[in-house]
Enzyme design. Structure first.
Site, mmCIF file in Angstrom:
data_model
loop_
_atom_site.group_PDB
_atom_site.id
_atom_site.type_symbol
_atom_site.label_atom_id
_atom_site.label_comp_id
_atom_site.label_asym_id
_atom_site.label_seq_id
_atom_site.Cartn_x
_atom_site.Cartn_y
_atom_site.Cartn_z
ATOM 1 N N LYS A 1 -72.198 9.302 66.531
ATOM 2 C CA LYS A 1 -73.020 8.841 67.653
ATOM 3 C C LYS A 1 -72.513 7.510 68.225
ATOM 4 O O LYS A 1 -72.720 7.222 69.401
ATOM 5 C CB LYS A 1 -74.474 8.673 67.220
ATOM 6 C CG LYS A 1 -75.117 9.886 66.570
ATOM 7 C CD LYS A 1 -75.440 10.976 67.572
ATOM 8 C CE LYS A 1 -76.350 12.064 67.017
ATOM 9 N NZ LYS A 1 -75.739 12.902 65.969
HETATM 10 C C1 LIG Z 1 -75.826 14.170 65.743
HETATM 11 C C2 LIG Z 1 -74.988 14.683 64.658
HETATM 12 C C3 LIG Z 1 -74.496 15.993 64.680
HETATM 13 C C4 LIG Z 1 -74.865 16.978 65.758
HETATM 14 O O1 LIG Z 1 -74.286 16.648 66.998
HETATM 15 P P1 LIG Z 1 -74.900 17.271 68.340
HETATM 16 O O2 LIG Z 1 -74.177 16.570 69.434
HETATM 17 O O3 LIG Z 1 -76.359 16.947 68.317
HETATM 18 O O4 LIG Z 1 -74.643 18.725 68.297
HETATM 19 C C5 LIG Z 1 -73.663 16.386 63.646
HETATM 20 N N1 LIG Z 1 -73.357 15.553 62.640
HETATM 21 C C6 LIG Z 1 -73.818 14.294 62.587
HETATM 22 C C7 LIG Z 1 -73.464 13.440 61.423
HETATM 23 C C8 LIG Z 1 -74.635 13.807 63.597
HETATM 24 O O5 LIG Z 1 -75.092 12.555 63.530
#
Ligand SMILES: *Cc1c(COP(=O)(O)O)cnc(C)c1O
Length: 499
Positions: free
Chosen positions: A113
């Protein structure tokens, strides 16, 4: 470049407006009005550039109301200084002859993120100036764990903004919880929700669509915006690392420029993999985008059958950031792949809301399957994969990455396709150390131990060092105590802002 709503009932806006608004007034998501194409020679030229330079190049195509100087400022603030623990920002690590890992977790909160949330606040403050916004922007976030901390980290003390994060009280790991509850900053608020992630997300969405509430806030000088992956400013920086990964693989001679590769993406809200789809649609040589789910496999079923059915049991898994039953960004894909038929999008999203189910037609399903393939991994398979990869390759992966790795194996077994594949690694193994330690050291090694003791155990066993953002978390003061019912999210916002 202008942006239009997937629901078709909002005016077309600039990128700065799309970013300050977050969600379109008709409840839809903003998407670019025009197709962007980047030809192969330009992709190859990325090989000799740094990550910030690659980012500036890709972003320029979408954020056309930002000057080059502004984009460089944004990119440098996000990726340029020592914010990321790897100089490559998003390094590609070869694992086997036909598999590499794209590490997206070198940012301050140890999850992917950060790739977007370090830069979104930079976009936002400049967008506010461009749109002449006088109100204070209030960022509302519903988080399954990682977004919350990454958004807090990105927005803390950013002038003209404040941020309120709602997280499912029982749905995040101890490390994630403390990462959020210890967040410092004059403009940050963290609220636990009695419910799961979908409850939090539904509650926040309801606040966004409440026009009366918006008017009340406007009166007091506030305007709501979103840092969830429905914000275009979140999505667009994620396109960059698909190009960057490809450029690196071409650079090291693993594939020839123009040769297609697969990307495997552990998926929850469909934001990460959707950025991969945009990269593909821009001309990046991608064969398949492999959508990896955990036992909350609503997307696997959808990609296989064309029926999206959220009416199912909700599981708490060991890859909690993917414990999601409503994948918001899928709406953008459906809009793009139907050739922008907003009437259909409205119909399906209305059905999803009222009945929990919608079904796309077979032409669209064919098209989806040309680009995507999907399967899921159980908790047990996830742990087995972590263990196996550690034994075979001395590489430590977190649970989300392991879901993707496991699904890649299933893809290869099912299709016989041995195309070079890049697995998106979305979190540091230390972030989900409870499960990771259990996977490599066994149940006995973890029972009765706190996640914080396990951090040290994992570090000494593997000789990998604990990322800075996770050190001494349990010793920092807890600064946030708020708790709310899932139906009271609007009230909670009101209490925080107005009293
Ligand atoms: C948010 C997240 C995901 C999922 O990603 P999306 O964009 O919501 O599909 C997968 N792994 C981790 C560690 C995340 O923080």
């Amino acid at each position: 470049m202008r942006y239009e709503s997937t629901r078709g009932h909002s005016p077309v806006v600039s990128s700065a407006e799309a970013i300050t608004k977050g969600i379109a007034p008709d409840g839809g998501l903003y998407v670019p009005t025009e197709k962007v194409s980047i030809d192969l020679s330009k992709i190859e030229a990325l090989s000799s550039l740094s990550y910030p330079e690659r980012a500036t190049f890709v972003l320029k195509h979408f954020l056309t109301d930002f000057s080059d100087d502004e984009l460089i400022q944004c990119v440098d603030a996000a990726y340029g200084n020592s914010n990321f623990s790897s100089p490559d920002v998003a390094p590609v690590k070869p694992l086997t002859d036909n598999t590499a890992i794209l590490e997206l977790w070198h940012g301050p909160t140890c999850a992917f993120k950060d790739m977007a949330l370090q830069i979104l606040p930079q976009f936002l403050v400049r967008s506010l100036t461009k749109t002449g916004e006088a109100s204070e922007i209030v960022i509302l976030v519903a988080t399954s764990g990682d977004t919350g901390k990454a958004a807090l980290e990105g927005f803390a003390n950013v002038p003209g903004t404040s941020i309120i994060v709602f997280f499912p009280q029982q749905g995040v790991s101890e490390v994630q919880r403390l990462q959020m509850l210890t967040q410092e900053g004059k403009n940050v608020y963290v609220v636990g929700v009695k419910g799961n992630f979908d409850d939090a997300q539904t509650g926040v969405k309801k606040v966004f669509s409440d026009q009366e509430f918006a008017a009340l806030l406007a009166n007091k000088g506030f305007r709501l915006s979103s840092a969830n992956s429905i914000n275009w400013g979140r999505l667009v920086p994620q396109i960059v690392y698909y190009f960057s990964a490809y450029a690196d693989i071409v650079k090291n001679g693993t594939v020839k420029n123009g040769e297609s590769i697969n990307f495997v993406v552990p998926t929850g809200n469909f934001g990460n993999i959707l950025a991969g789809y945009y990269a593909k649609s821009m001309g990046l040589p991608v064969n398949r985008l492999i959508c990896a789910s955990n036992t909350n496999n609503v997307l696997t079923d959808f990609i296989r059958t064309g029926t999206y059915n959220r009416k199912r049991e909700f599981f708490k898994t060991n890859s909690p950031s993917m414990d999601i039953l409503i994948s918001s960004n899928l709406e953008r894909l459906l809009y793009e792949l139907t050739g922008k038929q907003s009437d259909k999008i409205n119909e399906w999203m209305t059905q999803l809301k009222s009945t929990g189910i919608y079904r796309v037609d077979s032409d669209l399903l064919d098209l989806i399957q040309q680009h995507f393939w999907s399967d899921y991994a159980t908790d047990e398979e996830t742990l087995d994969t972590i263990h196996k990869v550690w034994l075979d390759h001395n590489y430590l992966m977190d649970t989300h990455t392991a879901v993707a790795m496991n699904v890649l194996e299933k893809y290869r077994a099912a299709t016989g396709d041995n195309t070079y594949s890049v697995v998106a690694s979305t979190a540091s193994p230390f972030k989900f150390n409870g499960s990771v330690t259990k996977a490599i050291l066994g149940e006995k090694a973890v029972s009765g131990k706190s996640e914080f003791a396990l951090l040290n155990d994992l570090a000494s066993f593997t000789n990998w060092s604990i990322p800075v953002g996770l050190r001494n978390l349990d010793k920092r003061p807890v600064l946030h105590q708020r708790l709310t019912n899932k139906d009271e999210i609007g009230n909670s916002v009101k209490n925080i802002l107005i009293g």
